[in-house]
Enzyme design. Structure first.
Site, PDB file in Angstrom:
ATOM      1  N   TYR A  25      37.990  39.701  38.800  1.00 18.06           N
ATOM      2  CA  TYR A  25      38.878  40.543  39.309  1.00 18.06           C
ATOM      3  C   TYR A  25      38.727  42.020  38.480  1.00 18.06           C
ATOM      4  CZ  TYR A  25      43.520  42.428  40.254  1.00 18.06           C
ATOM      5  OH  TYR A  25      44.473  43.326  40.719  1.00 18.06           O
ATOM      6  N   SER A  78      44.001  48.591  39.380  1.00 25.33           N
ATOM      7  CA  SER A  78      44.785  47.681  38.589  1.00 25.33           C
ATOM      8  C   SER A  78      44.735  48.399  36.940  1.00 25.33           C
ATOM      9  CB  SER A  78      44.555  46.233  38.650  1.00 25.33           C
ATOM     10  OG  SER A  78      44.774  45.350  37.642  1.00 25.33           O
TER      11      SER A  78
END
Length: 253
Positions: free
Chosen positions: A158, A145
């Site tokens: 995350y 990501s």
């Protein structure tokens, strides 16, 4: 005169894609199949996988399924040992529980880290062990990501998981290079998928995201599949330990 062009074809390669029942995983599987690969779609839901695989077969390509929960790392490894040789692994399965730091529970932390880091780590171990045993070169593609390169509010767990994926990828790339196994990441910005759909119903959140993307739009799965085909193919044969950041300019600021 014949001009030389790099090949993005995946003919005769066997590709295993986790989290492939829908969304980005399925889109990558379809792109690989259209590029000539024999794809194995992996997820927990048999019905979802069967529908997805049939869709690929109906288009005239090759697709099999592997019903497995990647978080059950020992079971997944046993199933991988029974597969024919794998040339490409896409670690796409992932999850997120966005919350402020002071609201994160042990369960939140364990859920995100178990899927995004632990499962990815041991899936890579299982597949590359087989690659080495079979003397097969190949490509490992970890779906990371943009949050593996920056920070953001409500994303502490995350971000921690994706920064871990980035570090693991670099170390694994160095260790596996002598075997001809390449390891890279793709780092998308926010992509419109079934997993993110409910987040974008929040108008304020959607606008905050849009304000951070210079190109002025959210990503769609088609923005990512080209990067995946590139990393799977011989067109990227000298690329390992690197990240393809597909973020509309988010991390450039």
């Amino acid at each position: 005169m014949t001009l030389h062009s790099p090949s993005f074809r995946l003919d005769d390669y066997r590709a295993l894609i986790t989290g492939a029942g829908r969304g980005l995983g399925l889109a990558i599987a379809e792109a690989f199949a259209a590029s000539g690969a024999k794809v194995i779609l992996c997820a927990r839901s048999q019905n979802e996988l069967e529908v997805a695989a049939q869709r690929i077969k109906d288009a005239g390509y090759c697709a099999d399924i592997l019903i497995s929960d990647v978080s059950d790392v020992e079971s997944f490894a046993r199933k991988v040992q029974k597969l024919d040789g794998i040339d490409i692994l896409v670690n796409n399965a992932g999850t997120n529980r966005p919350k402020p730091l002071n609201q994160i529970t042990f369960d939140d932390y364990d859920s995100v880290m178990n899927i995004n880091v632990r499962a990815l780590y041991f899936a890579t171990q299982a597949v590359t062990n087989q690659m080495i045993k079979d003397n097969r070169k190949g490509s490992i593609i970890n779906i990371s990501s943009q949050m593996g390169h920056v920070g953001a509010k409500n994303r502490t767990v995350y971000c921690a998981s994706k920064w871990a994926v980035e570090g693991f990828t670099k170390a694994a790339a160095v260790e596996l290079a002598p075997y001809g196994i390449r390891v890279n990441t793709i780092c998308p910005t926010f992509i419109e998928t079934p997993m993110t759909e409910h987040f974008f119903k929040n108008i304020q959140f959607r606008q905050e995201v849009m304000d951070k993307i210079p190109l002025g739009r959210l990503g769609v799965v088609d923005d990512i599949v080209g990067a995946a085909v590139f990393l799977a193919s011989n067109a990227s044969s000298l690329m390992t330990g690197s990240s393809l950041v597909v973020d509309g300019g988010w991390t450039a600021q």
